[in-house]
Design a protein around this motif. Structure first.
Motif, PDB file in Angstrom:
ATOM      1  N   CYS A   6       0.822  -1.208   0.000  1.00 51.78           N
ATOM      2  CA  CYS A   6       0.000   0.000   0.000  1.00 51.78           C
ATOM      3  C   CYS A   6       0.860   1.264   0.000  1.00 51.78           C
ATOM      4  CB  CYS A   6      -0.968   0.002   1.170  1.00 51.78           C
ATOM      5  SG  CYS A   6      -0.192  -0.123   2.789  1.00 51.78           S
ATOM      6  N   TRP A   7       1.955   1.276   0.764  1.00 52.83           N
ATOM      7  CA  TRP A   7       2.754   2.493   0.854  1.00 52.83           C
ATOM      8  C   TRP A   7       3.436   2.814  -0.475  1.00 52.83           C
ATOM      9  CZ3 TRP A   7       3.427  -1.744   4.047  1.00 52.83           C
ATOM     10  CH2 TRP A   7       4.465  -2.622   3.707  1.00 52.83           C
ATOM     11  N   LYS A  10       0.339   4.128  -2.695  1.00 55.73           N
ATOM     12  CA  LYS A  10      -0.149   5.435  -2.247  1.00 55.73           C
ATOM     13  C   LYS A  10       0.978   6.455  -2.096  1.00 55.73           C
ATOM     14  CE  LYS A  10      -4.547   4.465  -1.694  1.00 55.73           C
ATOM     15  NZ  LYS A  10      -5.614   5.201  -2.416  1.00 55.73           N
ATOM     16  N   CYS A  12       2.795   7.066   0.339  1.00 53.97           N
ATOM     17  CA  CYS A  12       2.374   7.828   1.524  1.00 53.97           C
ATOM     18  C   CYS A  12       3.553   8.303   2.376  1.00 53.97           C
ATOM     19  CB  CYS A  12       1.451   6.971   2.383  1.00 53.97           C
ATOM     20  SG  CYS A  12       2.288   5.532   3.082  1.00 53.97           S
ATOM     21  N   ARG A  14       4.803   6.809   4.942  1.00 50.11           N
ATOM     22  CA  ARG A  14       4.541   6.562   6.359  1.00 50.11           C
ATOM     23  C   ARG A  14       5.079   5.204   6.812  1.00 50.11           C
ATOM     24  NH1 ARG A  14       1.362  10.847   7.550  1.00 50.11           N
ATOM     25  NH2 ARG A  14       0.118  11.693   5.846  1.00 50.11           N
ATOM     26  N   CYS A  27       3.094   4.148  10.237  1.00 47.21           N
ATOM     27  CA  CYS A  27       1.727   3.605  10.098  1.00 47.21           C
ATOM     28  C   CYS A  27       1.668   2.160  10.579  1.00 47.21           C
ATOM     29  CB  CYS A  27       1.279   3.669   8.647  1.00 47.21           C
ATOM     30  SG  CYS A  27      -0.362   2.995   8.403  1.00 47.21           S
ATOM     31  N   ALA A  29       0.105  -0.282   9.554  1.00 48.73           N
ATOM     32  CA  ALA A  29       0.087  -1.278   8.478  1.00 48.73           C
ATOM     33  C   ALA A  29       1.502  -1.763   8.176  1.00 48.73           C
ATOM     34  CB  ALA A  29      -0.537  -0.697   7.208  1.00 48.73           C
ATOM     35  N   THR A  30       2.493  -0.922   8.495  1.00 52.82           N
ATOM     36  CA  THR A  30       3.884  -1.288   8.185  1.00 52.82           C
ATOM     37  C   THR A  30       4.541  -2.038   9.331  1.00 52.82           C
ATOM     38  OG1 THR A  30       4.805   0.774   9.053  1.00 52.82           O
ATOM     39  CG2 THR A  30       4.127   0.780   6.745  1.00 52.82           C
ATOM     40  N   CYS A  48      -4.042  -3.776   4.705  1.00 53.03           N
ATOM     41  CA  CYS A  48      -4.197  -2.520   5.421  1.00 53.03           C
ATOM     42  C   CYS A  48      -5.667  -2.227   5.742  1.00 53.03           C
ATOM     43  CB  CYS A  48      -3.580  -1.366   4.642  1.00 53.03           C
ATOM     44  SG  CYS A  48      -3.995  -1.358   2.903  1.00 53.03           S
ATOM     45  N   THR A  54      -4.805   3.088  10.799  1.00 57.66           N
ATOM     46  CA  THR A  54      -3.838   3.433   9.752  1.00 57.66           C
ATOM     47  C   THR A  54      -3.960   4.919   9.424  1.00 57.66           C
ATOM     48  OG1 THR A  54      -5.466   2.704   8.132  1.00 57.66           O
ATOM     49  CG2 THR A  54      -3.742   1.124   8.732  1.00 57.66           C
ATOM     50  N   PHE A  55      -3.014   5.417   8.641  1.00 61.88           N
ATOM     51  CA  PHE A  55      -2.946   6.873   8.411  1.00 61.88           C
ATOM     52  C   PHE A  55      -3.346   7.269   7.000  1.00 61.88           C
ATOM     53  CE2 PHE A  55      -1.345   6.512  12.375  1.00 61.88           C
ATOM     54  CZ  PHE A  55       0.029   6.413  12.558  1.00 61.88           C
ATOM     55  N   CYS A  56      -4.171   6.451   6.361  1.00 59.68           N
ATOM     56  CA  CYS A  56      -4.522   6.751   4.982  1.00 59.68           C
ATOM     57  C   CYS A  56      -5.202   8.098   4.834  1.00 59.68           C
ATOM     58  CB  CYS A  56      -5.446   5.672   4.421  1.00 59.68           C
ATOM     59  SG  CYS A  56      -4.479   4.384   3.707  1.00 59.68           S
TER      60      CYS A  56
HETATM   61  S1  SF4 Z   1      -2.340   2.019   5.265  1.00 59.50           S
HETATM   62 FE1  SF4 Z   1      -0.645   3.243   6.070  1.00 59.50          FE
HETATM   63  S2  SF4 Z   1       1.169   2.540   4.959  1.00 59.50           S
HETATM   64 FE2  SF4 Z   1      -0.657   1.875   3.815  1.00 59.50          FE
HETATM   65  S3  SF4 Z   1      -1.009   3.516   2.326  1.00 59.50           S
HETATM   66 FE3  SF4 Z   1      -2.281   3.925   4.101  1.00 59.50          FE
HETATM   67  S4  SF4 Z   1      -1.005   5.346   5.325  1.00 59.50           S
HETATM   68 FE4  SF4 Z   1       0.364   4.322   3.862  1.00 59.50          FE
END
Ligand code: SF4
Length: 131
Positions: A6-7, A10, A12, A14, A27, A29-30, A48, A54-56
């Protein structure tokens, strides 16, 4: 889907050592290492949707249940669903968390692609789903 998590999709920033961790931290998710290997992803990079907090979208999300209506509209979630079908579900994710002897990602593996070609590969993989 290659090695996309995902990172990557996205972008992101994070993940541990990422450019945006000073905002909310890393985040969850990581750091969900129990999910390592779920749908061939790293940590919960492909689960995720089932990780709380999470910080999406640049905001701290709620429980997996609270996030559902956002996640099902997410282009990454849709790409995963089109590739993995029913293997992508909360039931399968939770089953996987309790599974013994999982493939663990090497600690020193990079979170994002270093080389230009690897970045291009990820962009191409992403574009493949947005056709
Ligand atoms: S779940 Fe967390 S690591 Fe994954 S895209 Fe969203 S913010 Fe980024």
């Amino acid at each position: 889907m290659g090695t996309l998590n995902c990172w990557n999709w996205k972008n992101c920033g994070r993940y541990p050592g990422g450019p945006k961790v000073n905002e909310f931290g890393v985040c969850p998710a990581t750091t969900e290492t129990q999910a390592d290997g779920f749908l061939n992803g790293r940590a919960a990079g492909r689960g995720c949707a089932y990780v709380a907090g999470t910080f999406c979208g640049g905001k701290i999300q709620g429980s997996a249940q609270d996030k559902t209506h956002d996640c099902i509209k997410c282009d990454y979630y849709k790409a995963l669903k089109s590739e993995f079908g029913s293997a992508l579900s909360a039931i399968q994710f939770n089953k996987y968390l309790n599974k013994p002897n999982k493939k663990i990602t090497k600690k020193n593996q990079r979170w994002v692609a270093a080389s230009k070609s690897a970045r291009q590969t990820m962009i191409a993989a992403k574009a493949n789903y947005n056709k």
